[in-house]
Design an enzyme around this catalytic site. Structure first.
Site, PDB file in Angstrom:
ATOM      1  N   GLY A  46      -4.235  -3.886   6.276  1.00  0.00           N
ATOM      2  CA  GLY A  46      -5.581  -3.497   6.686  1.00  0.00           C
ATOM      3  C   GLY A  46      -6.593  -4.455   6.093  1.00  0.00           C
ATOM      4  O   GLY A  46      -6.367  -5.011   5.011  1.00  0.00           O
ATOM      5  N   GLN A  51     -14.653  -7.627   3.471  1.00  0.00           N
ATOM      6  CA  GLN A  51     -13.780  -8.481   2.661  1.00  0.00           C
ATOM      7  C   GLN A  51     -13.840  -9.942   3.081  1.00  0.00           C
ATOM      8  O   GLN A  51     -13.426 -10.815   2.324  1.00  0.00           O
ATOM      9  CB  GLN A  51     -12.327  -7.992   2.758  1.00  0.00           C
ATOM     10  CG  GLN A  51     -12.111  -6.620   2.140  1.00  0.00           C
ATOM     11  CD  GLN A  51     -10.692  -6.148   2.339  1.00  0.00           C
ATOM     12  OE1 GLN A  51     -10.384  -5.521   3.353  1.00  0.00           O
ATOM     13  NE2 GLN A  51      -9.811  -6.456   1.402  1.00  0.00           N
ATOM     14  N   CYS A  92      -4.746  -4.069  -2.498  1.00  0.00           N
ATOM     15  CA  CYS A  92      -5.891  -4.531  -1.715  1.00  0.00           C
ATOM     16  C   CYS A  92      -5.865  -6.055  -1.703  1.00  0.00           C
ATOM     17  O   CYS A  92      -5.642  -6.677  -2.745  1.00  0.00           O
ATOM     18  CB  CYS A  92      -7.188  -4.040  -2.372  1.00  0.00           C
ATOM     19  SG  CYS A  92      -8.684  -4.540  -1.498  1.00  0.00           S
ATOM     20  N   LEU A  93      -6.114  -6.646  -0.537  1.00  0.00           N
ATOM     21  CA  LEU A  93      -6.165  -8.106  -0.446  1.00  0.00           C
ATOM     22  C   LEU A  93      -7.287  -8.681  -1.312  1.00  0.00           C
ATOM     23  O   LEU A  93      -7.230  -9.844  -1.681  1.00  0.00           O
ATOM     24  CB  LEU A  93      -6.341  -8.544   1.016  1.00  0.00           C
ATOM     25  CG  LEU A  93      -5.121  -8.315   1.917  1.00  0.00           C
ATOM     26  CD1 LEU A  93      -5.490  -8.579   3.376  1.00  0.00           C
ATOM     27  CD2 LEU A  93      -3.961  -9.200   1.490  1.00  0.00           C
ATOM     28  N   HIS A 134      -9.230   3.931   2.650  1.00  0.00           N
ATOM     29  CA  HIS A 134      -9.380   2.736   1.802  1.00  0.00           C
ATOM     30  C   HIS A 134     -10.319   1.717   2.468  1.00  0.00           C
ATOM     31  O   HIS A 134     -11.207   1.150   1.817  1.00  0.00           O
ATOM     32  CB  HIS A 134      -7.985   2.137   1.571  1.00  0.00           C
ATOM     33  CG  HIS A 134      -7.951   0.832   0.837  1.00  0.00           C
ATOM     34  ND1 HIS A 134      -7.403   0.692  -0.412  1.00  0.00           N
ATOM     35  CD2 HIS A 134      -8.383  -0.409   1.182  1.00  0.00           C
ATOM     36  CE1 HIS A 134      -7.513  -0.558  -0.821  1.00  0.00           C
ATOM     37  NE2 HIS A 134      -8.104  -1.262   0.142  1.00  0.00           N
ATOM     38  N   GLU A 135     -10.137   1.502   3.774  1.00  0.00           N
ATOM     39  CA  GLU A 135     -10.938   0.483   4.476  1.00  0.00           C
ATOM     40  C   GLU A 135     -12.379   0.949   4.686  1.00  0.00           C
ATOM     41  O   GLU A 135     -13.322   0.144   4.596  1.00  0.00           O
ATOM     42  CB  GLU A 135     -10.280   0.129   5.816  1.00  0.00           C
ATOM     43  CG  GLU A 135      -8.849  -0.413   5.727  1.00  0.00           C
ATOM     44  CD  GLU A 135      -8.684  -1.604   4.816  1.00  0.00           C
ATOM     45  OE1 GLU A 135      -9.671  -2.328   4.576  1.00  0.00           O
ATOM     46  OE2 GLU A 135      -7.566  -1.819   4.314  1.00  0.00           O
ATOM     47  N   HIS A 138     -14.387   0.184   1.734  1.00  0.00           N
ATOM     48  CA  HIS A 138     -14.895  -1.201   1.714  1.00  0.00           C
ATOM     49  C   HIS A 138     -16.240  -1.298   2.435  1.00  0.00           C
ATOM     50  O   HIS A 138     -17.150  -1.983   1.972  1.00  0.00           O
ATOM     51  CB  HIS A 138     -13.918  -2.151   2.400  1.00  0.00           C
ATOM     52  CG  HIS A 138     -12.778  -2.618   1.549  1.00  0.00           C
ATOM     53  ND1 HIS A 138     -12.956  -3.340   0.396  1.00  0.00           N
ATOM     54  CD2 HIS A 138     -11.442  -2.473   1.697  1.00  0.00           C
ATOM     55  CE1 HIS A 138     -11.770  -3.633  -0.134  1.00  0.00           C
ATOM     56  NE2 HIS A 138     -10.828  -3.107   0.633  1.00  0.00           N
TER      57      HIS A 138
HETATM   58  C1  QAP Z   1      -5.060  -1.281   1.962  1.00  0.00           C
HETATM   59  O1  QAP Z   1      -4.006  -3.307   1.572  1.00  0.00           O
HETATM   60  C2  QAP Z   1      -3.997  -0.275   1.671  1.00  0.00           C
HETATM   61  O2  QAP Z   1      -1.958  -7.330  -3.991  1.00  0.00           O
HETATM   62  C3  QAP Z   1      -4.543  -2.542   2.598  1.00  0.00           C
HETATM   63  O3  QAP Z   1      -0.684  -9.639  -3.543  1.00  0.00           O
HETATM   64  C4  QAP Z   1      -3.051  -0.488   0.683  1.00  0.00           C
HETATM   65  O4  QAP Z   1      -3.145  -4.809   2.965  1.00  0.00           O
HETATM   66  C5  QAP Z   1      -3.943   0.872   2.389  1.00  0.00           C
HETATM   67  C6  QAP Z   1      -1.722  -7.176  -0.360  1.00  0.00           C
HETATM   68  C7  QAP Z   1      -2.070   0.444   0.447  1.00  0.00           C
HETATM   69  C8  QAP Z   1      -2.965   1.801   2.150  1.00  0.00           C
HETATM   70  C9  QAP Z   1      -2.028   1.597   1.197  1.00  0.00           C
HETATM   71  C10 QAP Z   1      -2.027  -6.848  -1.660  1.00  0.00           C
HETATM   72  C11 QAP Z   1      -1.061  -8.369  -0.128  1.00  0.00           C
HETATM   73  C12 QAP Z   1      -2.116  -6.331   0.778  1.00  0.00           C
HETATM   74  C13 QAP Z   1      -1.669  -7.664  -2.704  1.00  0.00           C
HETATM   75  C14 QAP Z   1      -3.321  -4.457   1.830  1.00  0.00           C
HETATM   76  C15 QAP Z   1      -1.001  -8.870  -2.461  1.00  0.00           C
HETATM   77  C16 QAP Z   1      -0.717  -9.217  -1.166  1.00  0.00           C
HETATM   78  C17 QAP Z   1      -2.863  -5.214   0.662  1.00  0.00           C
HETATM   79 CO    CO Z   2      -8.806  -3.261   0.357  1.00  0.00          CO
END
Ligand code: QAP
Ligand code: CO
Length: 168
Positions: A46, A51, A92-93, A134-135, A138
C-alpha cells in the site's frame, strides 16, 4: 510511467494533511500509475500520495499474492463496524526496516471513488481493513510509529536519521 521518491520518517512533509481530489482527471490517473509502479518496485502492499509528497487523498494498494490486483481509493472515508479490535505487525515504506504491532478496529466500511471517479462501498476485515486504516492515517499526517511508546518511536527516529546522514 515513473518511479517516485518515497519520503521517510521523520521527514516533516509526512505530517501534511491531504486535500480531497476535486476531479479524477488524466493527471490524477498518471499519479495513480506512477504510485502503483513505485509501490511494486519497493515491494509494498500500500502507498498513500502523502508518501510521495503529493498531498491529495489518494491511495494505491495490492494485497494479492502475485501482484495482479492493483486497487485505488480516492477521497476514502471509513466507519468502524463494531467494537472489536485486532493486532497486526505493521510496517511502512516510509519507515523501512521496522515492524511493530498496532491495534485497530477489526471491521470497517470503506466509501471511496475509483480511478474512473465512480463511488463504491465495501466492508473490509483482515489485511484490507488494516491497510486502508494505515494508509488513511498517512493522508491525515499520521504514521504507525505514532501508536508506539515515545521510547520506541525515538529509537526508530534516531536509527533512520543516522542512515539518512550516511546516505547524504
Ligand atoms: C502498510 O506497508 C501496511 O520496512 C503498507 O523494508 C503494512 O507496504 C498495511 C515495506 C502492514 C498493513 C500491514 C516495509 C517494504 C512495505 C519495509 C508496506 C521494507 C520494505 C510496507
Ligand atoms: Co505507511
Amino acid at each position: 510511467m515513473a518511479l517516485l521518491p518515497i519520503l521517510e520518517f521523520p521527514d516533516p512533509r509526512l505530517r501534511t494533511k491531504a486535500r480531497p481530489v476535486t476531479a479524477v482527471d488524466a493527471s490524477v490517473r498518471q499519479l495513480i500509475d506512477d504510485m502503483t509502479e513505485t509501490m511494486y518496485e519497493a515491494k509494498g502492499i500500500g502507498l498513500a500520495a502523502s508518501q510521495v509528497d503529493r498531498h491529495i487523498q489518494l491511495i494505491v494498494m495490492d494485497l494479492s499474492e502475485d501482484k495482479s490486483s492493483p486497487r485505488v481509493f480516492i477521497n476514502p472515508v471509513i466507519t468502524p463496524l463494531g467494537d472489536e479490535r485486532s493486532p497486526y505487525d505493521e510496517g511502512c515504506l516510509s519507515v523501512p526496516g521496522f515492524y511493530e504491532t498496532v491495534e485497530r478496529p477489526a471491521r470497517v466500511k470503506i466509501e471511496a471513488l475509483d480511478r474512473n471517479g465512480e463511488r463504491f462501498e465495501e466492508v473490509a476485515d483482515g489485511l484490507l481493513a488494516v491497510c486502508i486504516q494505515h494508509e488513511i492515517d498517512h493522508l491525515n499526517g499520521k504514521l504507525f510509529v505514532d501508536y508506539l511508546s515515545s521510547l520506541k518511536r525515538e529509537r526508530i527516529k534516531k536509527k533512520l536519521e543516522k542512515q539518512h546522514k550516511q546516505q547524504a
